[in-house]
Scaffold this motif. Sequence first.
Motif, PDB file in Angstrom:
ATOM      1  N   PHE A  29       0.804  -1.220   0.000  1.00 49.02           N
ATOM      2  CA  PHE A  29       0.000   0.000   0.000  1.00 49.02           C
ATOM      3  C   PHE A  29       0.840   1.274   0.000  1.00 49.02           C
ATOM      4  CE2 PHE A  29       0.658  -0.570   4.309  1.00 49.02           C
ATOM      5  CZ  PHE A  29      -0.280  -1.309   5.000  1.00 49.02           C
ATOM      6  N   ALA A  30       2.034   1.147  -0.546  1.00 50.35           N
ATOM      7  CA  ALA A  30       2.818   2.340  -0.883  1.00 50.35           C
ATOM      8  C   ALA A  30       3.168   3.217   0.307  1.00 50.35           C
ATOM      9  CB  ALA A  30       2.110   3.164  -1.961  1.00 50.35           C
ATOM     10  N   CYS A  31       3.510   2.585   1.432  1.00 49.24           N
ATOM     11  CA  CYS A  31       3.847   3.384   2.611  1.00 49.24           C
ATOM     12  C   CYS A  31       5.249   3.976   2.496  1.00 49.24           C
ATOM     13  CB  CYS A  31       3.750   2.533   3.869  1.00 49.24           C
ATOM     14  SG  CYS A  31       5.046   1.277   3.988  1.00 49.24           S
ATOM     15  N   GLY A  32       6.110   3.345   1.681  1.00 49.03           N
ATOM     16  CA  GLY A  32       7.446   3.893   1.471  1.00 49.03           C
ATOM     17  C   GLY A  32       8.492   3.508   2.491  1.00 49.03           C
ATOM     18  N   VAL A  33       8.154   2.639   3.436  1.00 46.07           N
ATOM     19  CA  VAL A  33       9.135   2.236   4.445  1.00 46.07           C
ATOM     20  C   VAL A  33      10.316   1.496   3.796  1.00 46.07           C
ATOM     21  CG1 VAL A  33       9.532   0.709   6.409  1.00 46.07           C
ATOM     22  CG2 VAL A  33       7.559   2.200   6.399  1.00 46.07           C
ATOM     23  N   THR A  35      11.763   1.977   0.844  1.00 44.98           N
ATOM     24  CA  THR A  35      12.725   2.946   0.310  1.00 44.98           C
ATOM     25  C   THR A  35      13.426   3.695   1.443  1.00 44.98           C
ATOM     26  OG1 THR A  35      11.308   3.230  -1.599  1.00 44.98           O
ATOM     27  CG2 THR A  35      13.004   4.903  -1.268  1.00 44.98           C
ATOM     28  N   ARG A  50       9.808   1.469  -3.544  1.00 46.79           N
ATOM     29  CA  ARG A  50       8.373   1.776  -3.634  1.00 46.79           C
ATOM     30  C   ARG A  50       7.986   2.102  -5.071  1.00 46.79           C
ATOM     31  NH1 ARG A  50       5.161   6.312  -0.099  1.00 46.79           N
ATOM     32  NH2 ARG A  50       6.926   7.671  -0.540  1.00 46.79           N
ATOM     33  N   CYS A  83       8.830  -4.046   6.004  1.00 41.53           N
ATOM     34  CA  CYS A  83       7.533  -3.889   5.326  1.00 41.53           C
ATOM     35  C   CYS A  83       6.358  -4.328   6.198  1.00 41.53           C
ATOM     36  CB  CYS A  83       7.518  -4.692   4.026  1.00 41.53           C
ATOM     37  SG  CYS A  83       5.900  -4.676   3.233  1.00 41.53           S
ATOM     38  N   PRO A  84       5.398  -3.436   6.435  1.00 39.43           N
ATOM     39  CA  PRO A  84       4.247  -3.804   7.264  1.00 39.43           C
ATOM     40  C   PRO A  84       3.311  -4.786   6.562  1.00 39.43           C
ATOM     41  CG  PRO A  84       3.955  -1.597   6.383  1.00 39.43           C
ATOM     42  CD  PRO A  84       5.347  -2.025   6.017  1.00 39.43           C
ATOM     43  N   GLN A  85       3.441  -4.927   5.257  1.00 41.94           N
ATOM     44  CA  GLN A  85       2.551  -5.810   4.515  1.00 41.94           C
ATOM     45  C   GLN A  85       3.229  -7.123   4.105  1.00 41.94           C
ATOM     46  OE1 GLN A  85      -0.529  -4.996   5.077  1.00 41.94           O
ATOM     47  NE2 GLN A  85      -1.218  -4.829   2.965  1.00 41.94           N
TER      48      GLN A  85
ATOM     49  N   ASP B 237      -0.617  -3.152   9.929  1.00 41.18           N
ATOM     50  CA  ASP B 237       0.716  -3.703  10.007  1.00 41.18           C
ATOM     51  C   ASP B 237       0.620  -5.212  10.231  1.00 41.18           C
ATOM     52  OD1 ASP B 237       3.303  -4.425  10.719  1.00 41.18           O
ATOM     53  OD2 ASP B 237       3.707  -2.486  11.672  1.00 41.18           O
ATOM     54  N   VAL B 238       0.802  -5.955   9.132  1.00 38.77           N
ATOM     55  CA  VAL B 238       0.681  -7.415   9.203  1.00 38.77           C
ATOM     56  C   VAL B 238       1.711  -7.989  10.174  1.00 38.77           C
ATOM     57  CG1 VAL B 238       0.830  -9.554   7.859  1.00 38.77           C
ATOM     58  CG2 VAL B 238      -0.146  -7.518   6.827  1.00 38.77           C
ATOM     59  N   MET B 274       0.466   7.239   5.115  1.00 41.96           N
ATOM     60  CA  MET B 274       0.244   6.504   3.867  1.00 41.96           C
ATOM     61  C   MET B 274      -1.012   7.041   3.198  1.00 41.96           C
ATOM     62  SD  MET B 274       0.405   2.596   5.153  1.00 41.96           S
ATOM     63  CE  MET B 274       0.892   2.173   6.802  1.00 41.96           C
ATOM     64  N   ILE B 300       6.108   6.674   5.219  1.00 40.04           N
ATOM     65  CA  ILE B 300       6.370   6.390   6.631  1.00 40.04           C
ATOM     66  C   ILE B 300       7.883   6.257   6.812  1.00 40.04           C
ATOM     67  CG2 ILE B 300       5.968   4.721   8.497  1.00 40.04           C
ATOM     68  CD1 ILE B 300       3.373   6.006   7.692  1.00 40.04           C
TER      69      ILE B 300
END
Lengths: 154, 400
Positions: A29-33, A35, A50, A83-85, B237-238, B274, B300
């Motif tokens: 979802f393109a959070c950018g973490v 990069t 990203r 990455c959170p995903q 946050d998975v 985001m 983020i």
Amino acid sequence: MSVAATRLDPKFKYEVAAHPGGEQIKVCFACGVCTAGCPVSEIDPAYNPRKIIRMVLLGMREEVLKSDLLWLCVNCYTCTAHCPQNVKFTNVIGALRDMAVKEGYVHPRFRGDVEEADRFIQKLRRDMVLAAAQDKDAPTKLDPQGLLDEVTGK
Amino acid sequence: MKASALVIGGGPAGLGAALKLAGAGIKVYLVEKEGAVGGWGARYVCKATDSCQQCSACLIPKKIQEVYQHPLVEILTNTQVVDVEGEPGSFQVRLQRDQTLDPTLCNACGRCLEACPKAAVDLLNPWAVSYRIDKERCKVYSGEDCDLCARACPTGAINFHRPGASWDLSVQLVVAAIGHEPFDARRKYRLGYGRFPRVITGLELEEALNRIEGTDIFGDGWRPLDVAFIQCVGSRDVQEGADYCSRVCCKYALRLAGLLRHREPATKATFYYMDIQTGGKGFPEIYRQARDDFEFMRGIPARIDGGDRLKLHFDGVSGEGFANREHDLVVLSVGIAPSANTAEMARLLTLNRDEHGFLKGREGIYVAGTAGGPRDISESLAHGMETAAKAIIKLEGREG
Ligand SMILES: Cc1cc2nc3c(=O)[nH]c(=O)nc-3n(C[C@H](O)[C@H](O)[C@H](O)COP(=O)(O)OP(=O)(O)OC[C@H]3O[C@@H](n4cnc5c(N)ncnc54)[C@H](O)[C@@H]3O)c2cc1C
Ligand code: SF4
Ligand code: SF4
């Protein structure tokens, strides 16, 4: 890089997702973490995980696969760890490199060279961790010149 | 038969459920494990600037007053449920109360607080009617000898030798409104919380601004002028098992920034995000105003380095790539996680939990508010009332 609508390939993201390592790409979802933590992006902002993902999702097949940027990743897995995903971008890069070779965008030998450099970096990292673990006070015992000689084959 | 109900948890959801049940003539035992009702929201600041920002913080004292005035609600603070048996329509519950501090004797004079070397006796929130002992700070609970507060108390309200009480109740229904826990920001090591004093959570900013009039949030004369808010900390946050939007963080963060700026017009704020969840009462207007007043950075940060100024590493405005920027205060907009005692309550009440760990109700045992998933104050309050209304219909059906 401009987005030319006619050359967008809507199937590209499914192909990447079908490739071992690329499975999770569609949930980004393109959070950018990725990069923000990437050591390569820190040195060369043109390299942007990203953005590469966005390009894949948009279907910019040719731009992505023929880009030199694909080969800058040093496989450090920082993006994957952050990455959170759970996108596992390091593996996505692997999948894209595979596709670039298979589809003739680069010579197979190039991939071999890059893999060798990757292995060297992994070894360097392991040696540094080992040195630090064995002698906490003197982690600088590493011999950078020796390592350099090793990689340049002297 | 006169019906009675047990409501577990005295936050907005529990208060709403208690009032609705009592309003229908049902006797309510409102059990709260802490020394005061109100839940997390009772610690938040009113975020009004020149105009009301509709943050709902003021709803809580109103509802606290209503439950205290309602003859059918019995408020049991410092009390826990330790056993539940029976079936829908007839539950036997065992309660246990810590009686070290007797709230009926405490007149909130504050002498105990003056006497305590650890500042461990205090008012849990500004609406608390009696003091409470914070077991994490009090020396007695970590095995040391001390009775300074007990000796200072003029009414004998504090007595470390007074035994706890335990008793049984029969109720027809149970509402579990045990609330949530703010996400533990320490889990995001790379964002520096717990390592750098000027990285704080949204909860800490709420509490600080509630305590003071200006923006001297640490009480040392220093005032933040360049604040970074990092959104979605512990939400979506998975990796943290929190694959959901907490629904409250965008709202409280934007409102807190507005309040900082109202109190100190030179305050700048940057939001690292985001996407902003813009739903909710009055919120689209607040967001529009914030777009003019503050900076929004769509990325983020991966890491924060400490120092006099905090250095954020992030991916700049989409496409421009990696960037660094310094700020003098970082606020982590922590989300809503399941309450720490969720697993224990699920066992006690034989409830299931959803994929994220929140409670799911069953016949005769209802779940209200953030115990069941992310909600803001007014949603939790409304959910408590709605849940109670359903329970009443069910109960009447059974009796009729
Ligand atoms: C940092 C932050 C800022 C926020 N700011 C806002 C805002 O400005 N506006 C807004 O509308 N919402 C805000 N929210 C959301 C708000 O906190 C919740 O909507 C609200 O607190 C939920 O109410 P609740 O009753 O479900 O739970 P809680 O507030 O968590 O209350 C639960 C109560 O149950 C008690 N309890 C728990 N377990 C037991 C047990 N086993 N036995 C007895 N008692 C028990 C607890 O002690 C507590 O008193 C914010 C959230 C966070 C994290
Ligand atoms: S960190 Fe993960 S979710 Fe975020 S932009 Fe990178 S790949 Fe997408
Ligand atoms: S694995 Fe590659 S893309 Fe990921 S952070 Fe490391 S260098 Fe960057």
